[in-house]
Motif scaffolding. Structure first.
Motif, PDB file in Angstrom:
ATOM      1  N   PRO A  53       0.809  -1.225   0.000  1.00 17.22           N
ATOM      2  CA  PRO A  53       0.000   0.000   0.000  1.00 17.22           C
ATOM      3  C   PRO A  53       0.840   1.271   0.000  1.00 17.22           C
ATOM      4  O   PRO A  53       0.386   2.310  -0.486  1.00 17.22           O
ATOM      5  CB  PRO A  53      -0.835  -0.123   1.282  1.00 17.22           C
ATOM      6  CG  PRO A  53      -0.110  -1.111   2.137  1.00 17.22           C
ATOM      7  CD  PRO A  53       0.543  -2.064   1.187  1.00 17.22           C
ATOM      8  N   MET A  54       2.063   1.197   0.508  1.00 18.03           N
ATOM      9  CA  MET A  54       2.914   2.379   0.509  1.00 18.03           C
ATOM     10  C   MET A  54       3.357   2.760  -0.904  1.00 18.03           C
ATOM     11  O   MET A  54       3.721   3.907  -1.168  1.00 18.03           O
ATOM     12  CB  MET A  54       4.154   2.141   1.384  1.00 18.03           C
ATOM     13  CG  MET A  54       3.851   1.922   2.857  1.00 18.03           C
ATOM     14  SD  MET A  54       2.999   3.322   3.648  1.00 18.03           S
ATOM     15  CE  MET A  54       1.334   2.676   3.793  1.00 18.03           C
ATOM     16  N   GLU A  55       3.293   1.790  -1.833  1.00 20.10           N
ATOM     17  CA  GLU A  55       3.697   2.041  -3.213  1.00 20.10           C
ATOM     18  C   GLU A  55       2.543   2.481  -4.104  1.00 20.10           C
ATOM     19  O   GLU A  55       2.767   3.071  -5.164  1.00 20.10           O
ATOM     20  CB  GLU A  55       4.340   0.779  -3.806  1.00 20.10           C
ATOM     21  CG  GLU A  55       5.664   0.391  -3.161  1.00 20.10           C
ATOM     22  CD  GLU A  55       6.726   1.466  -3.369  1.00 20.10           C
ATOM     23  OE1 GLU A  55       6.772   2.047  -4.476  1.00 20.10           O
ATOM     24  OE2 GLU A  55       7.494   1.732  -2.423  1.00 20.10           O
ATOM     25  N   VAL A  56       1.311   2.175  -3.696  1.00 13.97           N
ATOM     26  CA  VAL A  56       0.172   2.461  -4.581  1.00 13.97           C
ATOM     27  C   VAL A  56      -0.918   3.292  -3.925  1.00 13.97           C
ATOM     28  O   VAL A  56      -1.820   3.771  -4.614  1.00 13.97           O
ATOM     29  CB  VAL A  56      -0.454   1.150  -5.116  1.00 13.97           C
ATOM     30  CG1 VAL A  56       0.527   0.398  -5.988  1.00 13.97           C
ATOM     31  CG2 VAL A  56      -0.962   0.268  -3.970  1.00 13.97           C
ATOM     32  N   PRO A  66       2.341   9.503 -10.673  1.00 11.08           N
ATOM     33  CA  PRO A  66       0.885   9.410 -10.848  1.00 11.08           C
ATOM     34  C   PRO A  66       0.468   8.325 -11.838  1.00 11.08           C
ATOM     35  O   PRO A  66      -0.622   7.765 -11.714  1.00 11.08           O
ATOM     36  CB  PRO A  66       0.495  10.808 -11.337  1.00 11.08           C
ATOM     37  CG  PRO A  66       1.750  11.436 -11.821  1.00 11.08           C
ATOM     38  CD  PRO A  66       2.859  10.843 -11.010  1.00 11.08           C
ATOM     39  N   GLU A  67       1.334   8.005 -12.795  1.00 11.27           N
ATOM     40  CA  GLU A  67       0.987   6.954 -13.753  1.00 11.27           C
ATOM     41  C   GLU A  67       0.869   5.601 -13.051  1.00 11.27           C
ATOM     42  O   GLU A  67      -0.103   4.860 -13.253  1.00 11.27           O
ATOM     43  CB  GLU A  67       2.046   6.884 -14.856  1.00 11.27           C
ATOM     44  CG  GLU A  67       1.719   5.865 -15.941  1.00 11.27           C
ATOM     45  CD  GLU A  67       2.717   5.898 -17.081  1.00 11.27           C
ATOM     46  OE1 GLU A  67       2.611   5.035 -17.978  1.00 11.27           O
ATOM     47  OE2 GLU A  67       3.603   6.779 -17.083  1.00 11.27           O
ATOM     48  N   HIS A  68       1.847   5.271 -12.218  1.00  6.98           N
ATOM     49  CA  HIS A  68       1.803   4.008 -11.475  1.00  6.98           C
ATOM     50  C   HIS A  68       0.643   4.018 -10.484  1.00  6.98           C
ATOM     51  O   HIS A  68      -0.070   3.017 -10.332  1.00  6.98           O
ATOM     52  CB  HIS A  68       3.129   3.794 -10.745  1.00  6.98           C
ATOM     53  CG  HIS A  68       3.197   2.512  -9.964  1.00  6.98           C
ATOM     54  ND1 HIS A  68       3.082   1.275 -10.552  1.00  6.98           N
ATOM     55  CD2 HIS A  68       3.363   2.282  -8.629  1.00  6.98           C
ATOM     56  CE1 HIS A  68       3.178   0.332  -9.625  1.00  6.98           C
ATOM     57  NE2 HIS A  68       3.336   0.916  -8.453  1.00  6.98           N
ATOM     58  N   PHE A  69       0.455   5.151  -9.826  1.00  8.53           N
ATOM     59  CA  PHE A  69      -0.639   5.283  -8.871  1.00  8.53           C
ATOM     60  C   PHE A  69      -1.976   5.018  -9.549  1.00  8.53           C
ATOM     61  O   PHE A  69      -2.797   4.237  -9.058  1.00  8.53           O
ATOM     62  CB  PHE A  69      -0.625   6.691  -8.260  1.00  8.53           C
ATOM     63  CG  PHE A  69      -1.799   6.988  -7.375  1.00  8.53           C
ATOM     64  CD1 PHE A  69      -1.748   6.724  -6.020  1.00  8.53           C
ATOM     65  CD2 PHE A  69      -2.974   7.534  -7.901  1.00  8.53           C
ATOM     66  CE1 PHE A  69      -2.834   6.994  -5.194  1.00  8.53           C
ATOM     67  CE2 PHE A  69      -4.063   7.808  -7.088  1.00  8.53           C
ATOM     68  CZ  PHE A  69      -3.994   7.538  -5.733  1.00  8.53           C
ATOM     69  N   TRP A  70      -2.222   5.656 -10.691  1.00 14.00           N
ATOM     70  CA  TRP A  70      -3.511   5.525 -11.355  1.00 14.00           C
ATOM     71  C   TRP A  70      -3.677   4.179 -12.053  1.00 14.00           C
ATOM     72  O   TRP A  70      -4.810   3.754 -12.319  1.00 14.00           O
ATOM     73  CB  TRP A  70      -3.743   6.682 -12.316  1.00 14.00           C
ATOM     74  CG  TRP A  70      -4.348   7.860 -11.606  1.00 14.00           C
ATOM     75  CD1 TRP A  70      -3.730   9.016 -11.236  1.00 14.00           C
ATOM     76  CD2 TRP A  70      -5.698   7.966 -11.150  1.00 14.00           C
ATOM     77  NE1 TRP A  70      -4.611   9.844 -10.576  1.00 14.00           N
ATOM     78  CE2 TRP A  70      -5.830   9.223 -10.513  1.00 14.00           C
ATOM     79  CE3 TRP A  70      -6.812   7.128 -11.216  1.00 14.00           C
ATOM     80  CZ2 TRP A  70      -7.021   9.658  -9.948  1.00 14.00           C
ATOM     81  CZ3 TRP A  70      -8.006   7.552 -10.656  1.00 14.00           C
ATOM     82  CH2 TRP A  70      -8.106   8.801 -10.032  1.00 14.00           C
ATOM     83  N   GLN A  71      -2.585   3.501 -12.332  1.00 14.28           N
ATOM     84  CA  GLN A  71      -2.726   2.140 -12.851  1.00 14.28           C
ATOM     85  C   GLN A  71      -3.428   1.267 -11.816  1.00 14.28           C
ATOM     86  O   GLN A  71      -4.326   0.483 -12.147  1.00 14.28           O
ATOM     87  CB  GLN A  71      -1.350   1.553 -13.187  1.00 14.28           C
ATOM     88  CG  GLN A  71      -1.425   0.150 -13.774  1.00 14.28           C
ATOM     89  CD  GLN A  71      -0.047  -0.406 -14.112  1.00 14.28           C
ATOM     90  OE1 GLN A  71       0.979   0.156 -13.723  1.00 14.28           O
ATOM     91  NE2 GLN A  71      -0.014  -1.501 -14.835  1.00 14.28           N
ATOM     92  N   PHE A  72      -3.027   1.424 -10.549  1.00 13.72           N
ATOM     93  CA  PHE A  72      -3.672   0.674  -9.474  1.00 13.72           C
ATOM     94  C   PHE A  72      -5.086   1.190  -9.224  1.00 13.72           C
ATOM     95  O   PHE A  72      -6.045   0.411  -9.184  1.00 13.72           O
ATOM     96  CB  PHE A  72      -2.849   0.780  -8.185  1.00 13.72           C
ATOM     97  CG  PHE A  72      -3.557   0.240  -6.966  1.00 13.72           C
ATOM     98  CD1 PHE A  72      -3.609  -1.125  -6.734  1.00 13.72           C
ATOM     99  CD2 PHE A  72      -4.177   1.091  -6.062  1.00 13.72           C
ATOM    100  CE1 PHE A  72      -4.272  -1.628  -5.618  1.00 13.72           C
ATOM    101  CE2 PHE A  72      -4.838   0.596  -4.949  1.00 13.72           C
ATOM    102  CZ  PHE A  72      -4.886  -0.774  -4.727  1.00 13.72           C
TER     103      PHE A  72
END
Length: 253
Positions: A53-56, A66-72
């Motif tokens: 959860p600390m990564e996403v 934000p790209e990695h965040f919004w992928q999740f």
């Protein structure tokens, strides 16, 4: 066995609710599991079993990538899109309409209490219903956020000012909304019965609500699978199927 209920516990809880002048429900992820939404930490099925959860789900992750965040979060939003309230959500609506329940305080972001028809709802962890731009303050509804994410070549929904949007949920590293927490605290203090449903009661500061109710002279009732830190002081603890248990409570009133 799924669907079985603790009849003695049901009668005890129904008696508490009948005698109370003020009842407040506190709900966690467990109330939405029957709707097909996994909780966070159940071994094998919990949302955080396969991702950190600390990564996403941390505010720094949103700022950093934000790209990695919004992928999740895009996948999470999609998974929640067609979910519907279950019998436990509807039981709380029935209690509210019957004048038994004053309000629902929820840790969930899935909008299912709202879809079910709960009127007095405090969403202490926010909601996926909309996302906002932290630069200019613009807010967009969920369907528009999905459309903007699909249209962006990097899969990042963006504001008209071009900055990435942030879902209006409380991420790790963020404070809970002050107004919602003040309202939740006031409700807990006035409650003759705090009915805790589907919550491990371990995530602070919401987990202190039972202490607030007990400190003001009220009782705590728990309807959830697995242990909580408050089992020893609860007036009643039910651990069966949450839909069946709440339906039985409504029927017993």
């Amino acid at each position: 066995m799924a669907g079985s209920v603790d009849t003695t516990g049901i009668e005890r809880l129904a008696s508490l609710l009948r005698e109370a002048s003020s009842v407040v429900a506190l709900t966690g992820a467990g109330i939405s599991v029957p709707s097909g939404i996994p909780d966070f930490r159940t071994p094998g099925t919990g949302l955080w079993e396969n991702v950190d959860p600390m990564e996403v789900a941390h505010i720094d992750a949103w700022r950093r990538d934000p790209e990695h965040f919004w992928q999740f979060y895009g996948e999470r939003f999609q998974s929640l899109r067609d979910k519907e309230p279950n019998g436990a959500h509807r039981a709380l609506v029935e209690l509210e309409r019957g004048g038994v329940l004053d309000a629902v305080v929820t840790q969930n972001i899935d909008m299912l209490h709202r879809k079910a028809g709960t009127r007095e709802l405090v969403e202490v962890h926010g909601t996926i219903e909309h996302s906002s731009c932290l630069a200019c303050g613009a807010t967009y509804p969920l369907d528009e956020v999905r459309a903007r994410q699909a249209a962006d070549e990097r899969g990042v929904p963006r504001c008209d000012c071009s900055r990435p949007l942030k879902p209006d949920v409380v991420l790790f590293g963020e404070f809970l909304p002050e107004g919602a927490m003040e309202r939740a605290g006031a409700l807990a203090a006035q409650a003759d019965v705090l009915l805790c449903i589907g919550s491990s009661l371990e995530v602070w500061p919401v987990a202190q609500m039972p202490d607030v109710t007990r400190g003001a002279g009220g009782e705590v009732a728990i309807v959830t699978t697995g242990p909580t830190p408050y089992d020893g002081i609860a007036a009643v603890k039910l651990e069966g199927d949450v839909v069946a248990e709440l339906a039985a409570v409504v029927a017993a009133l």
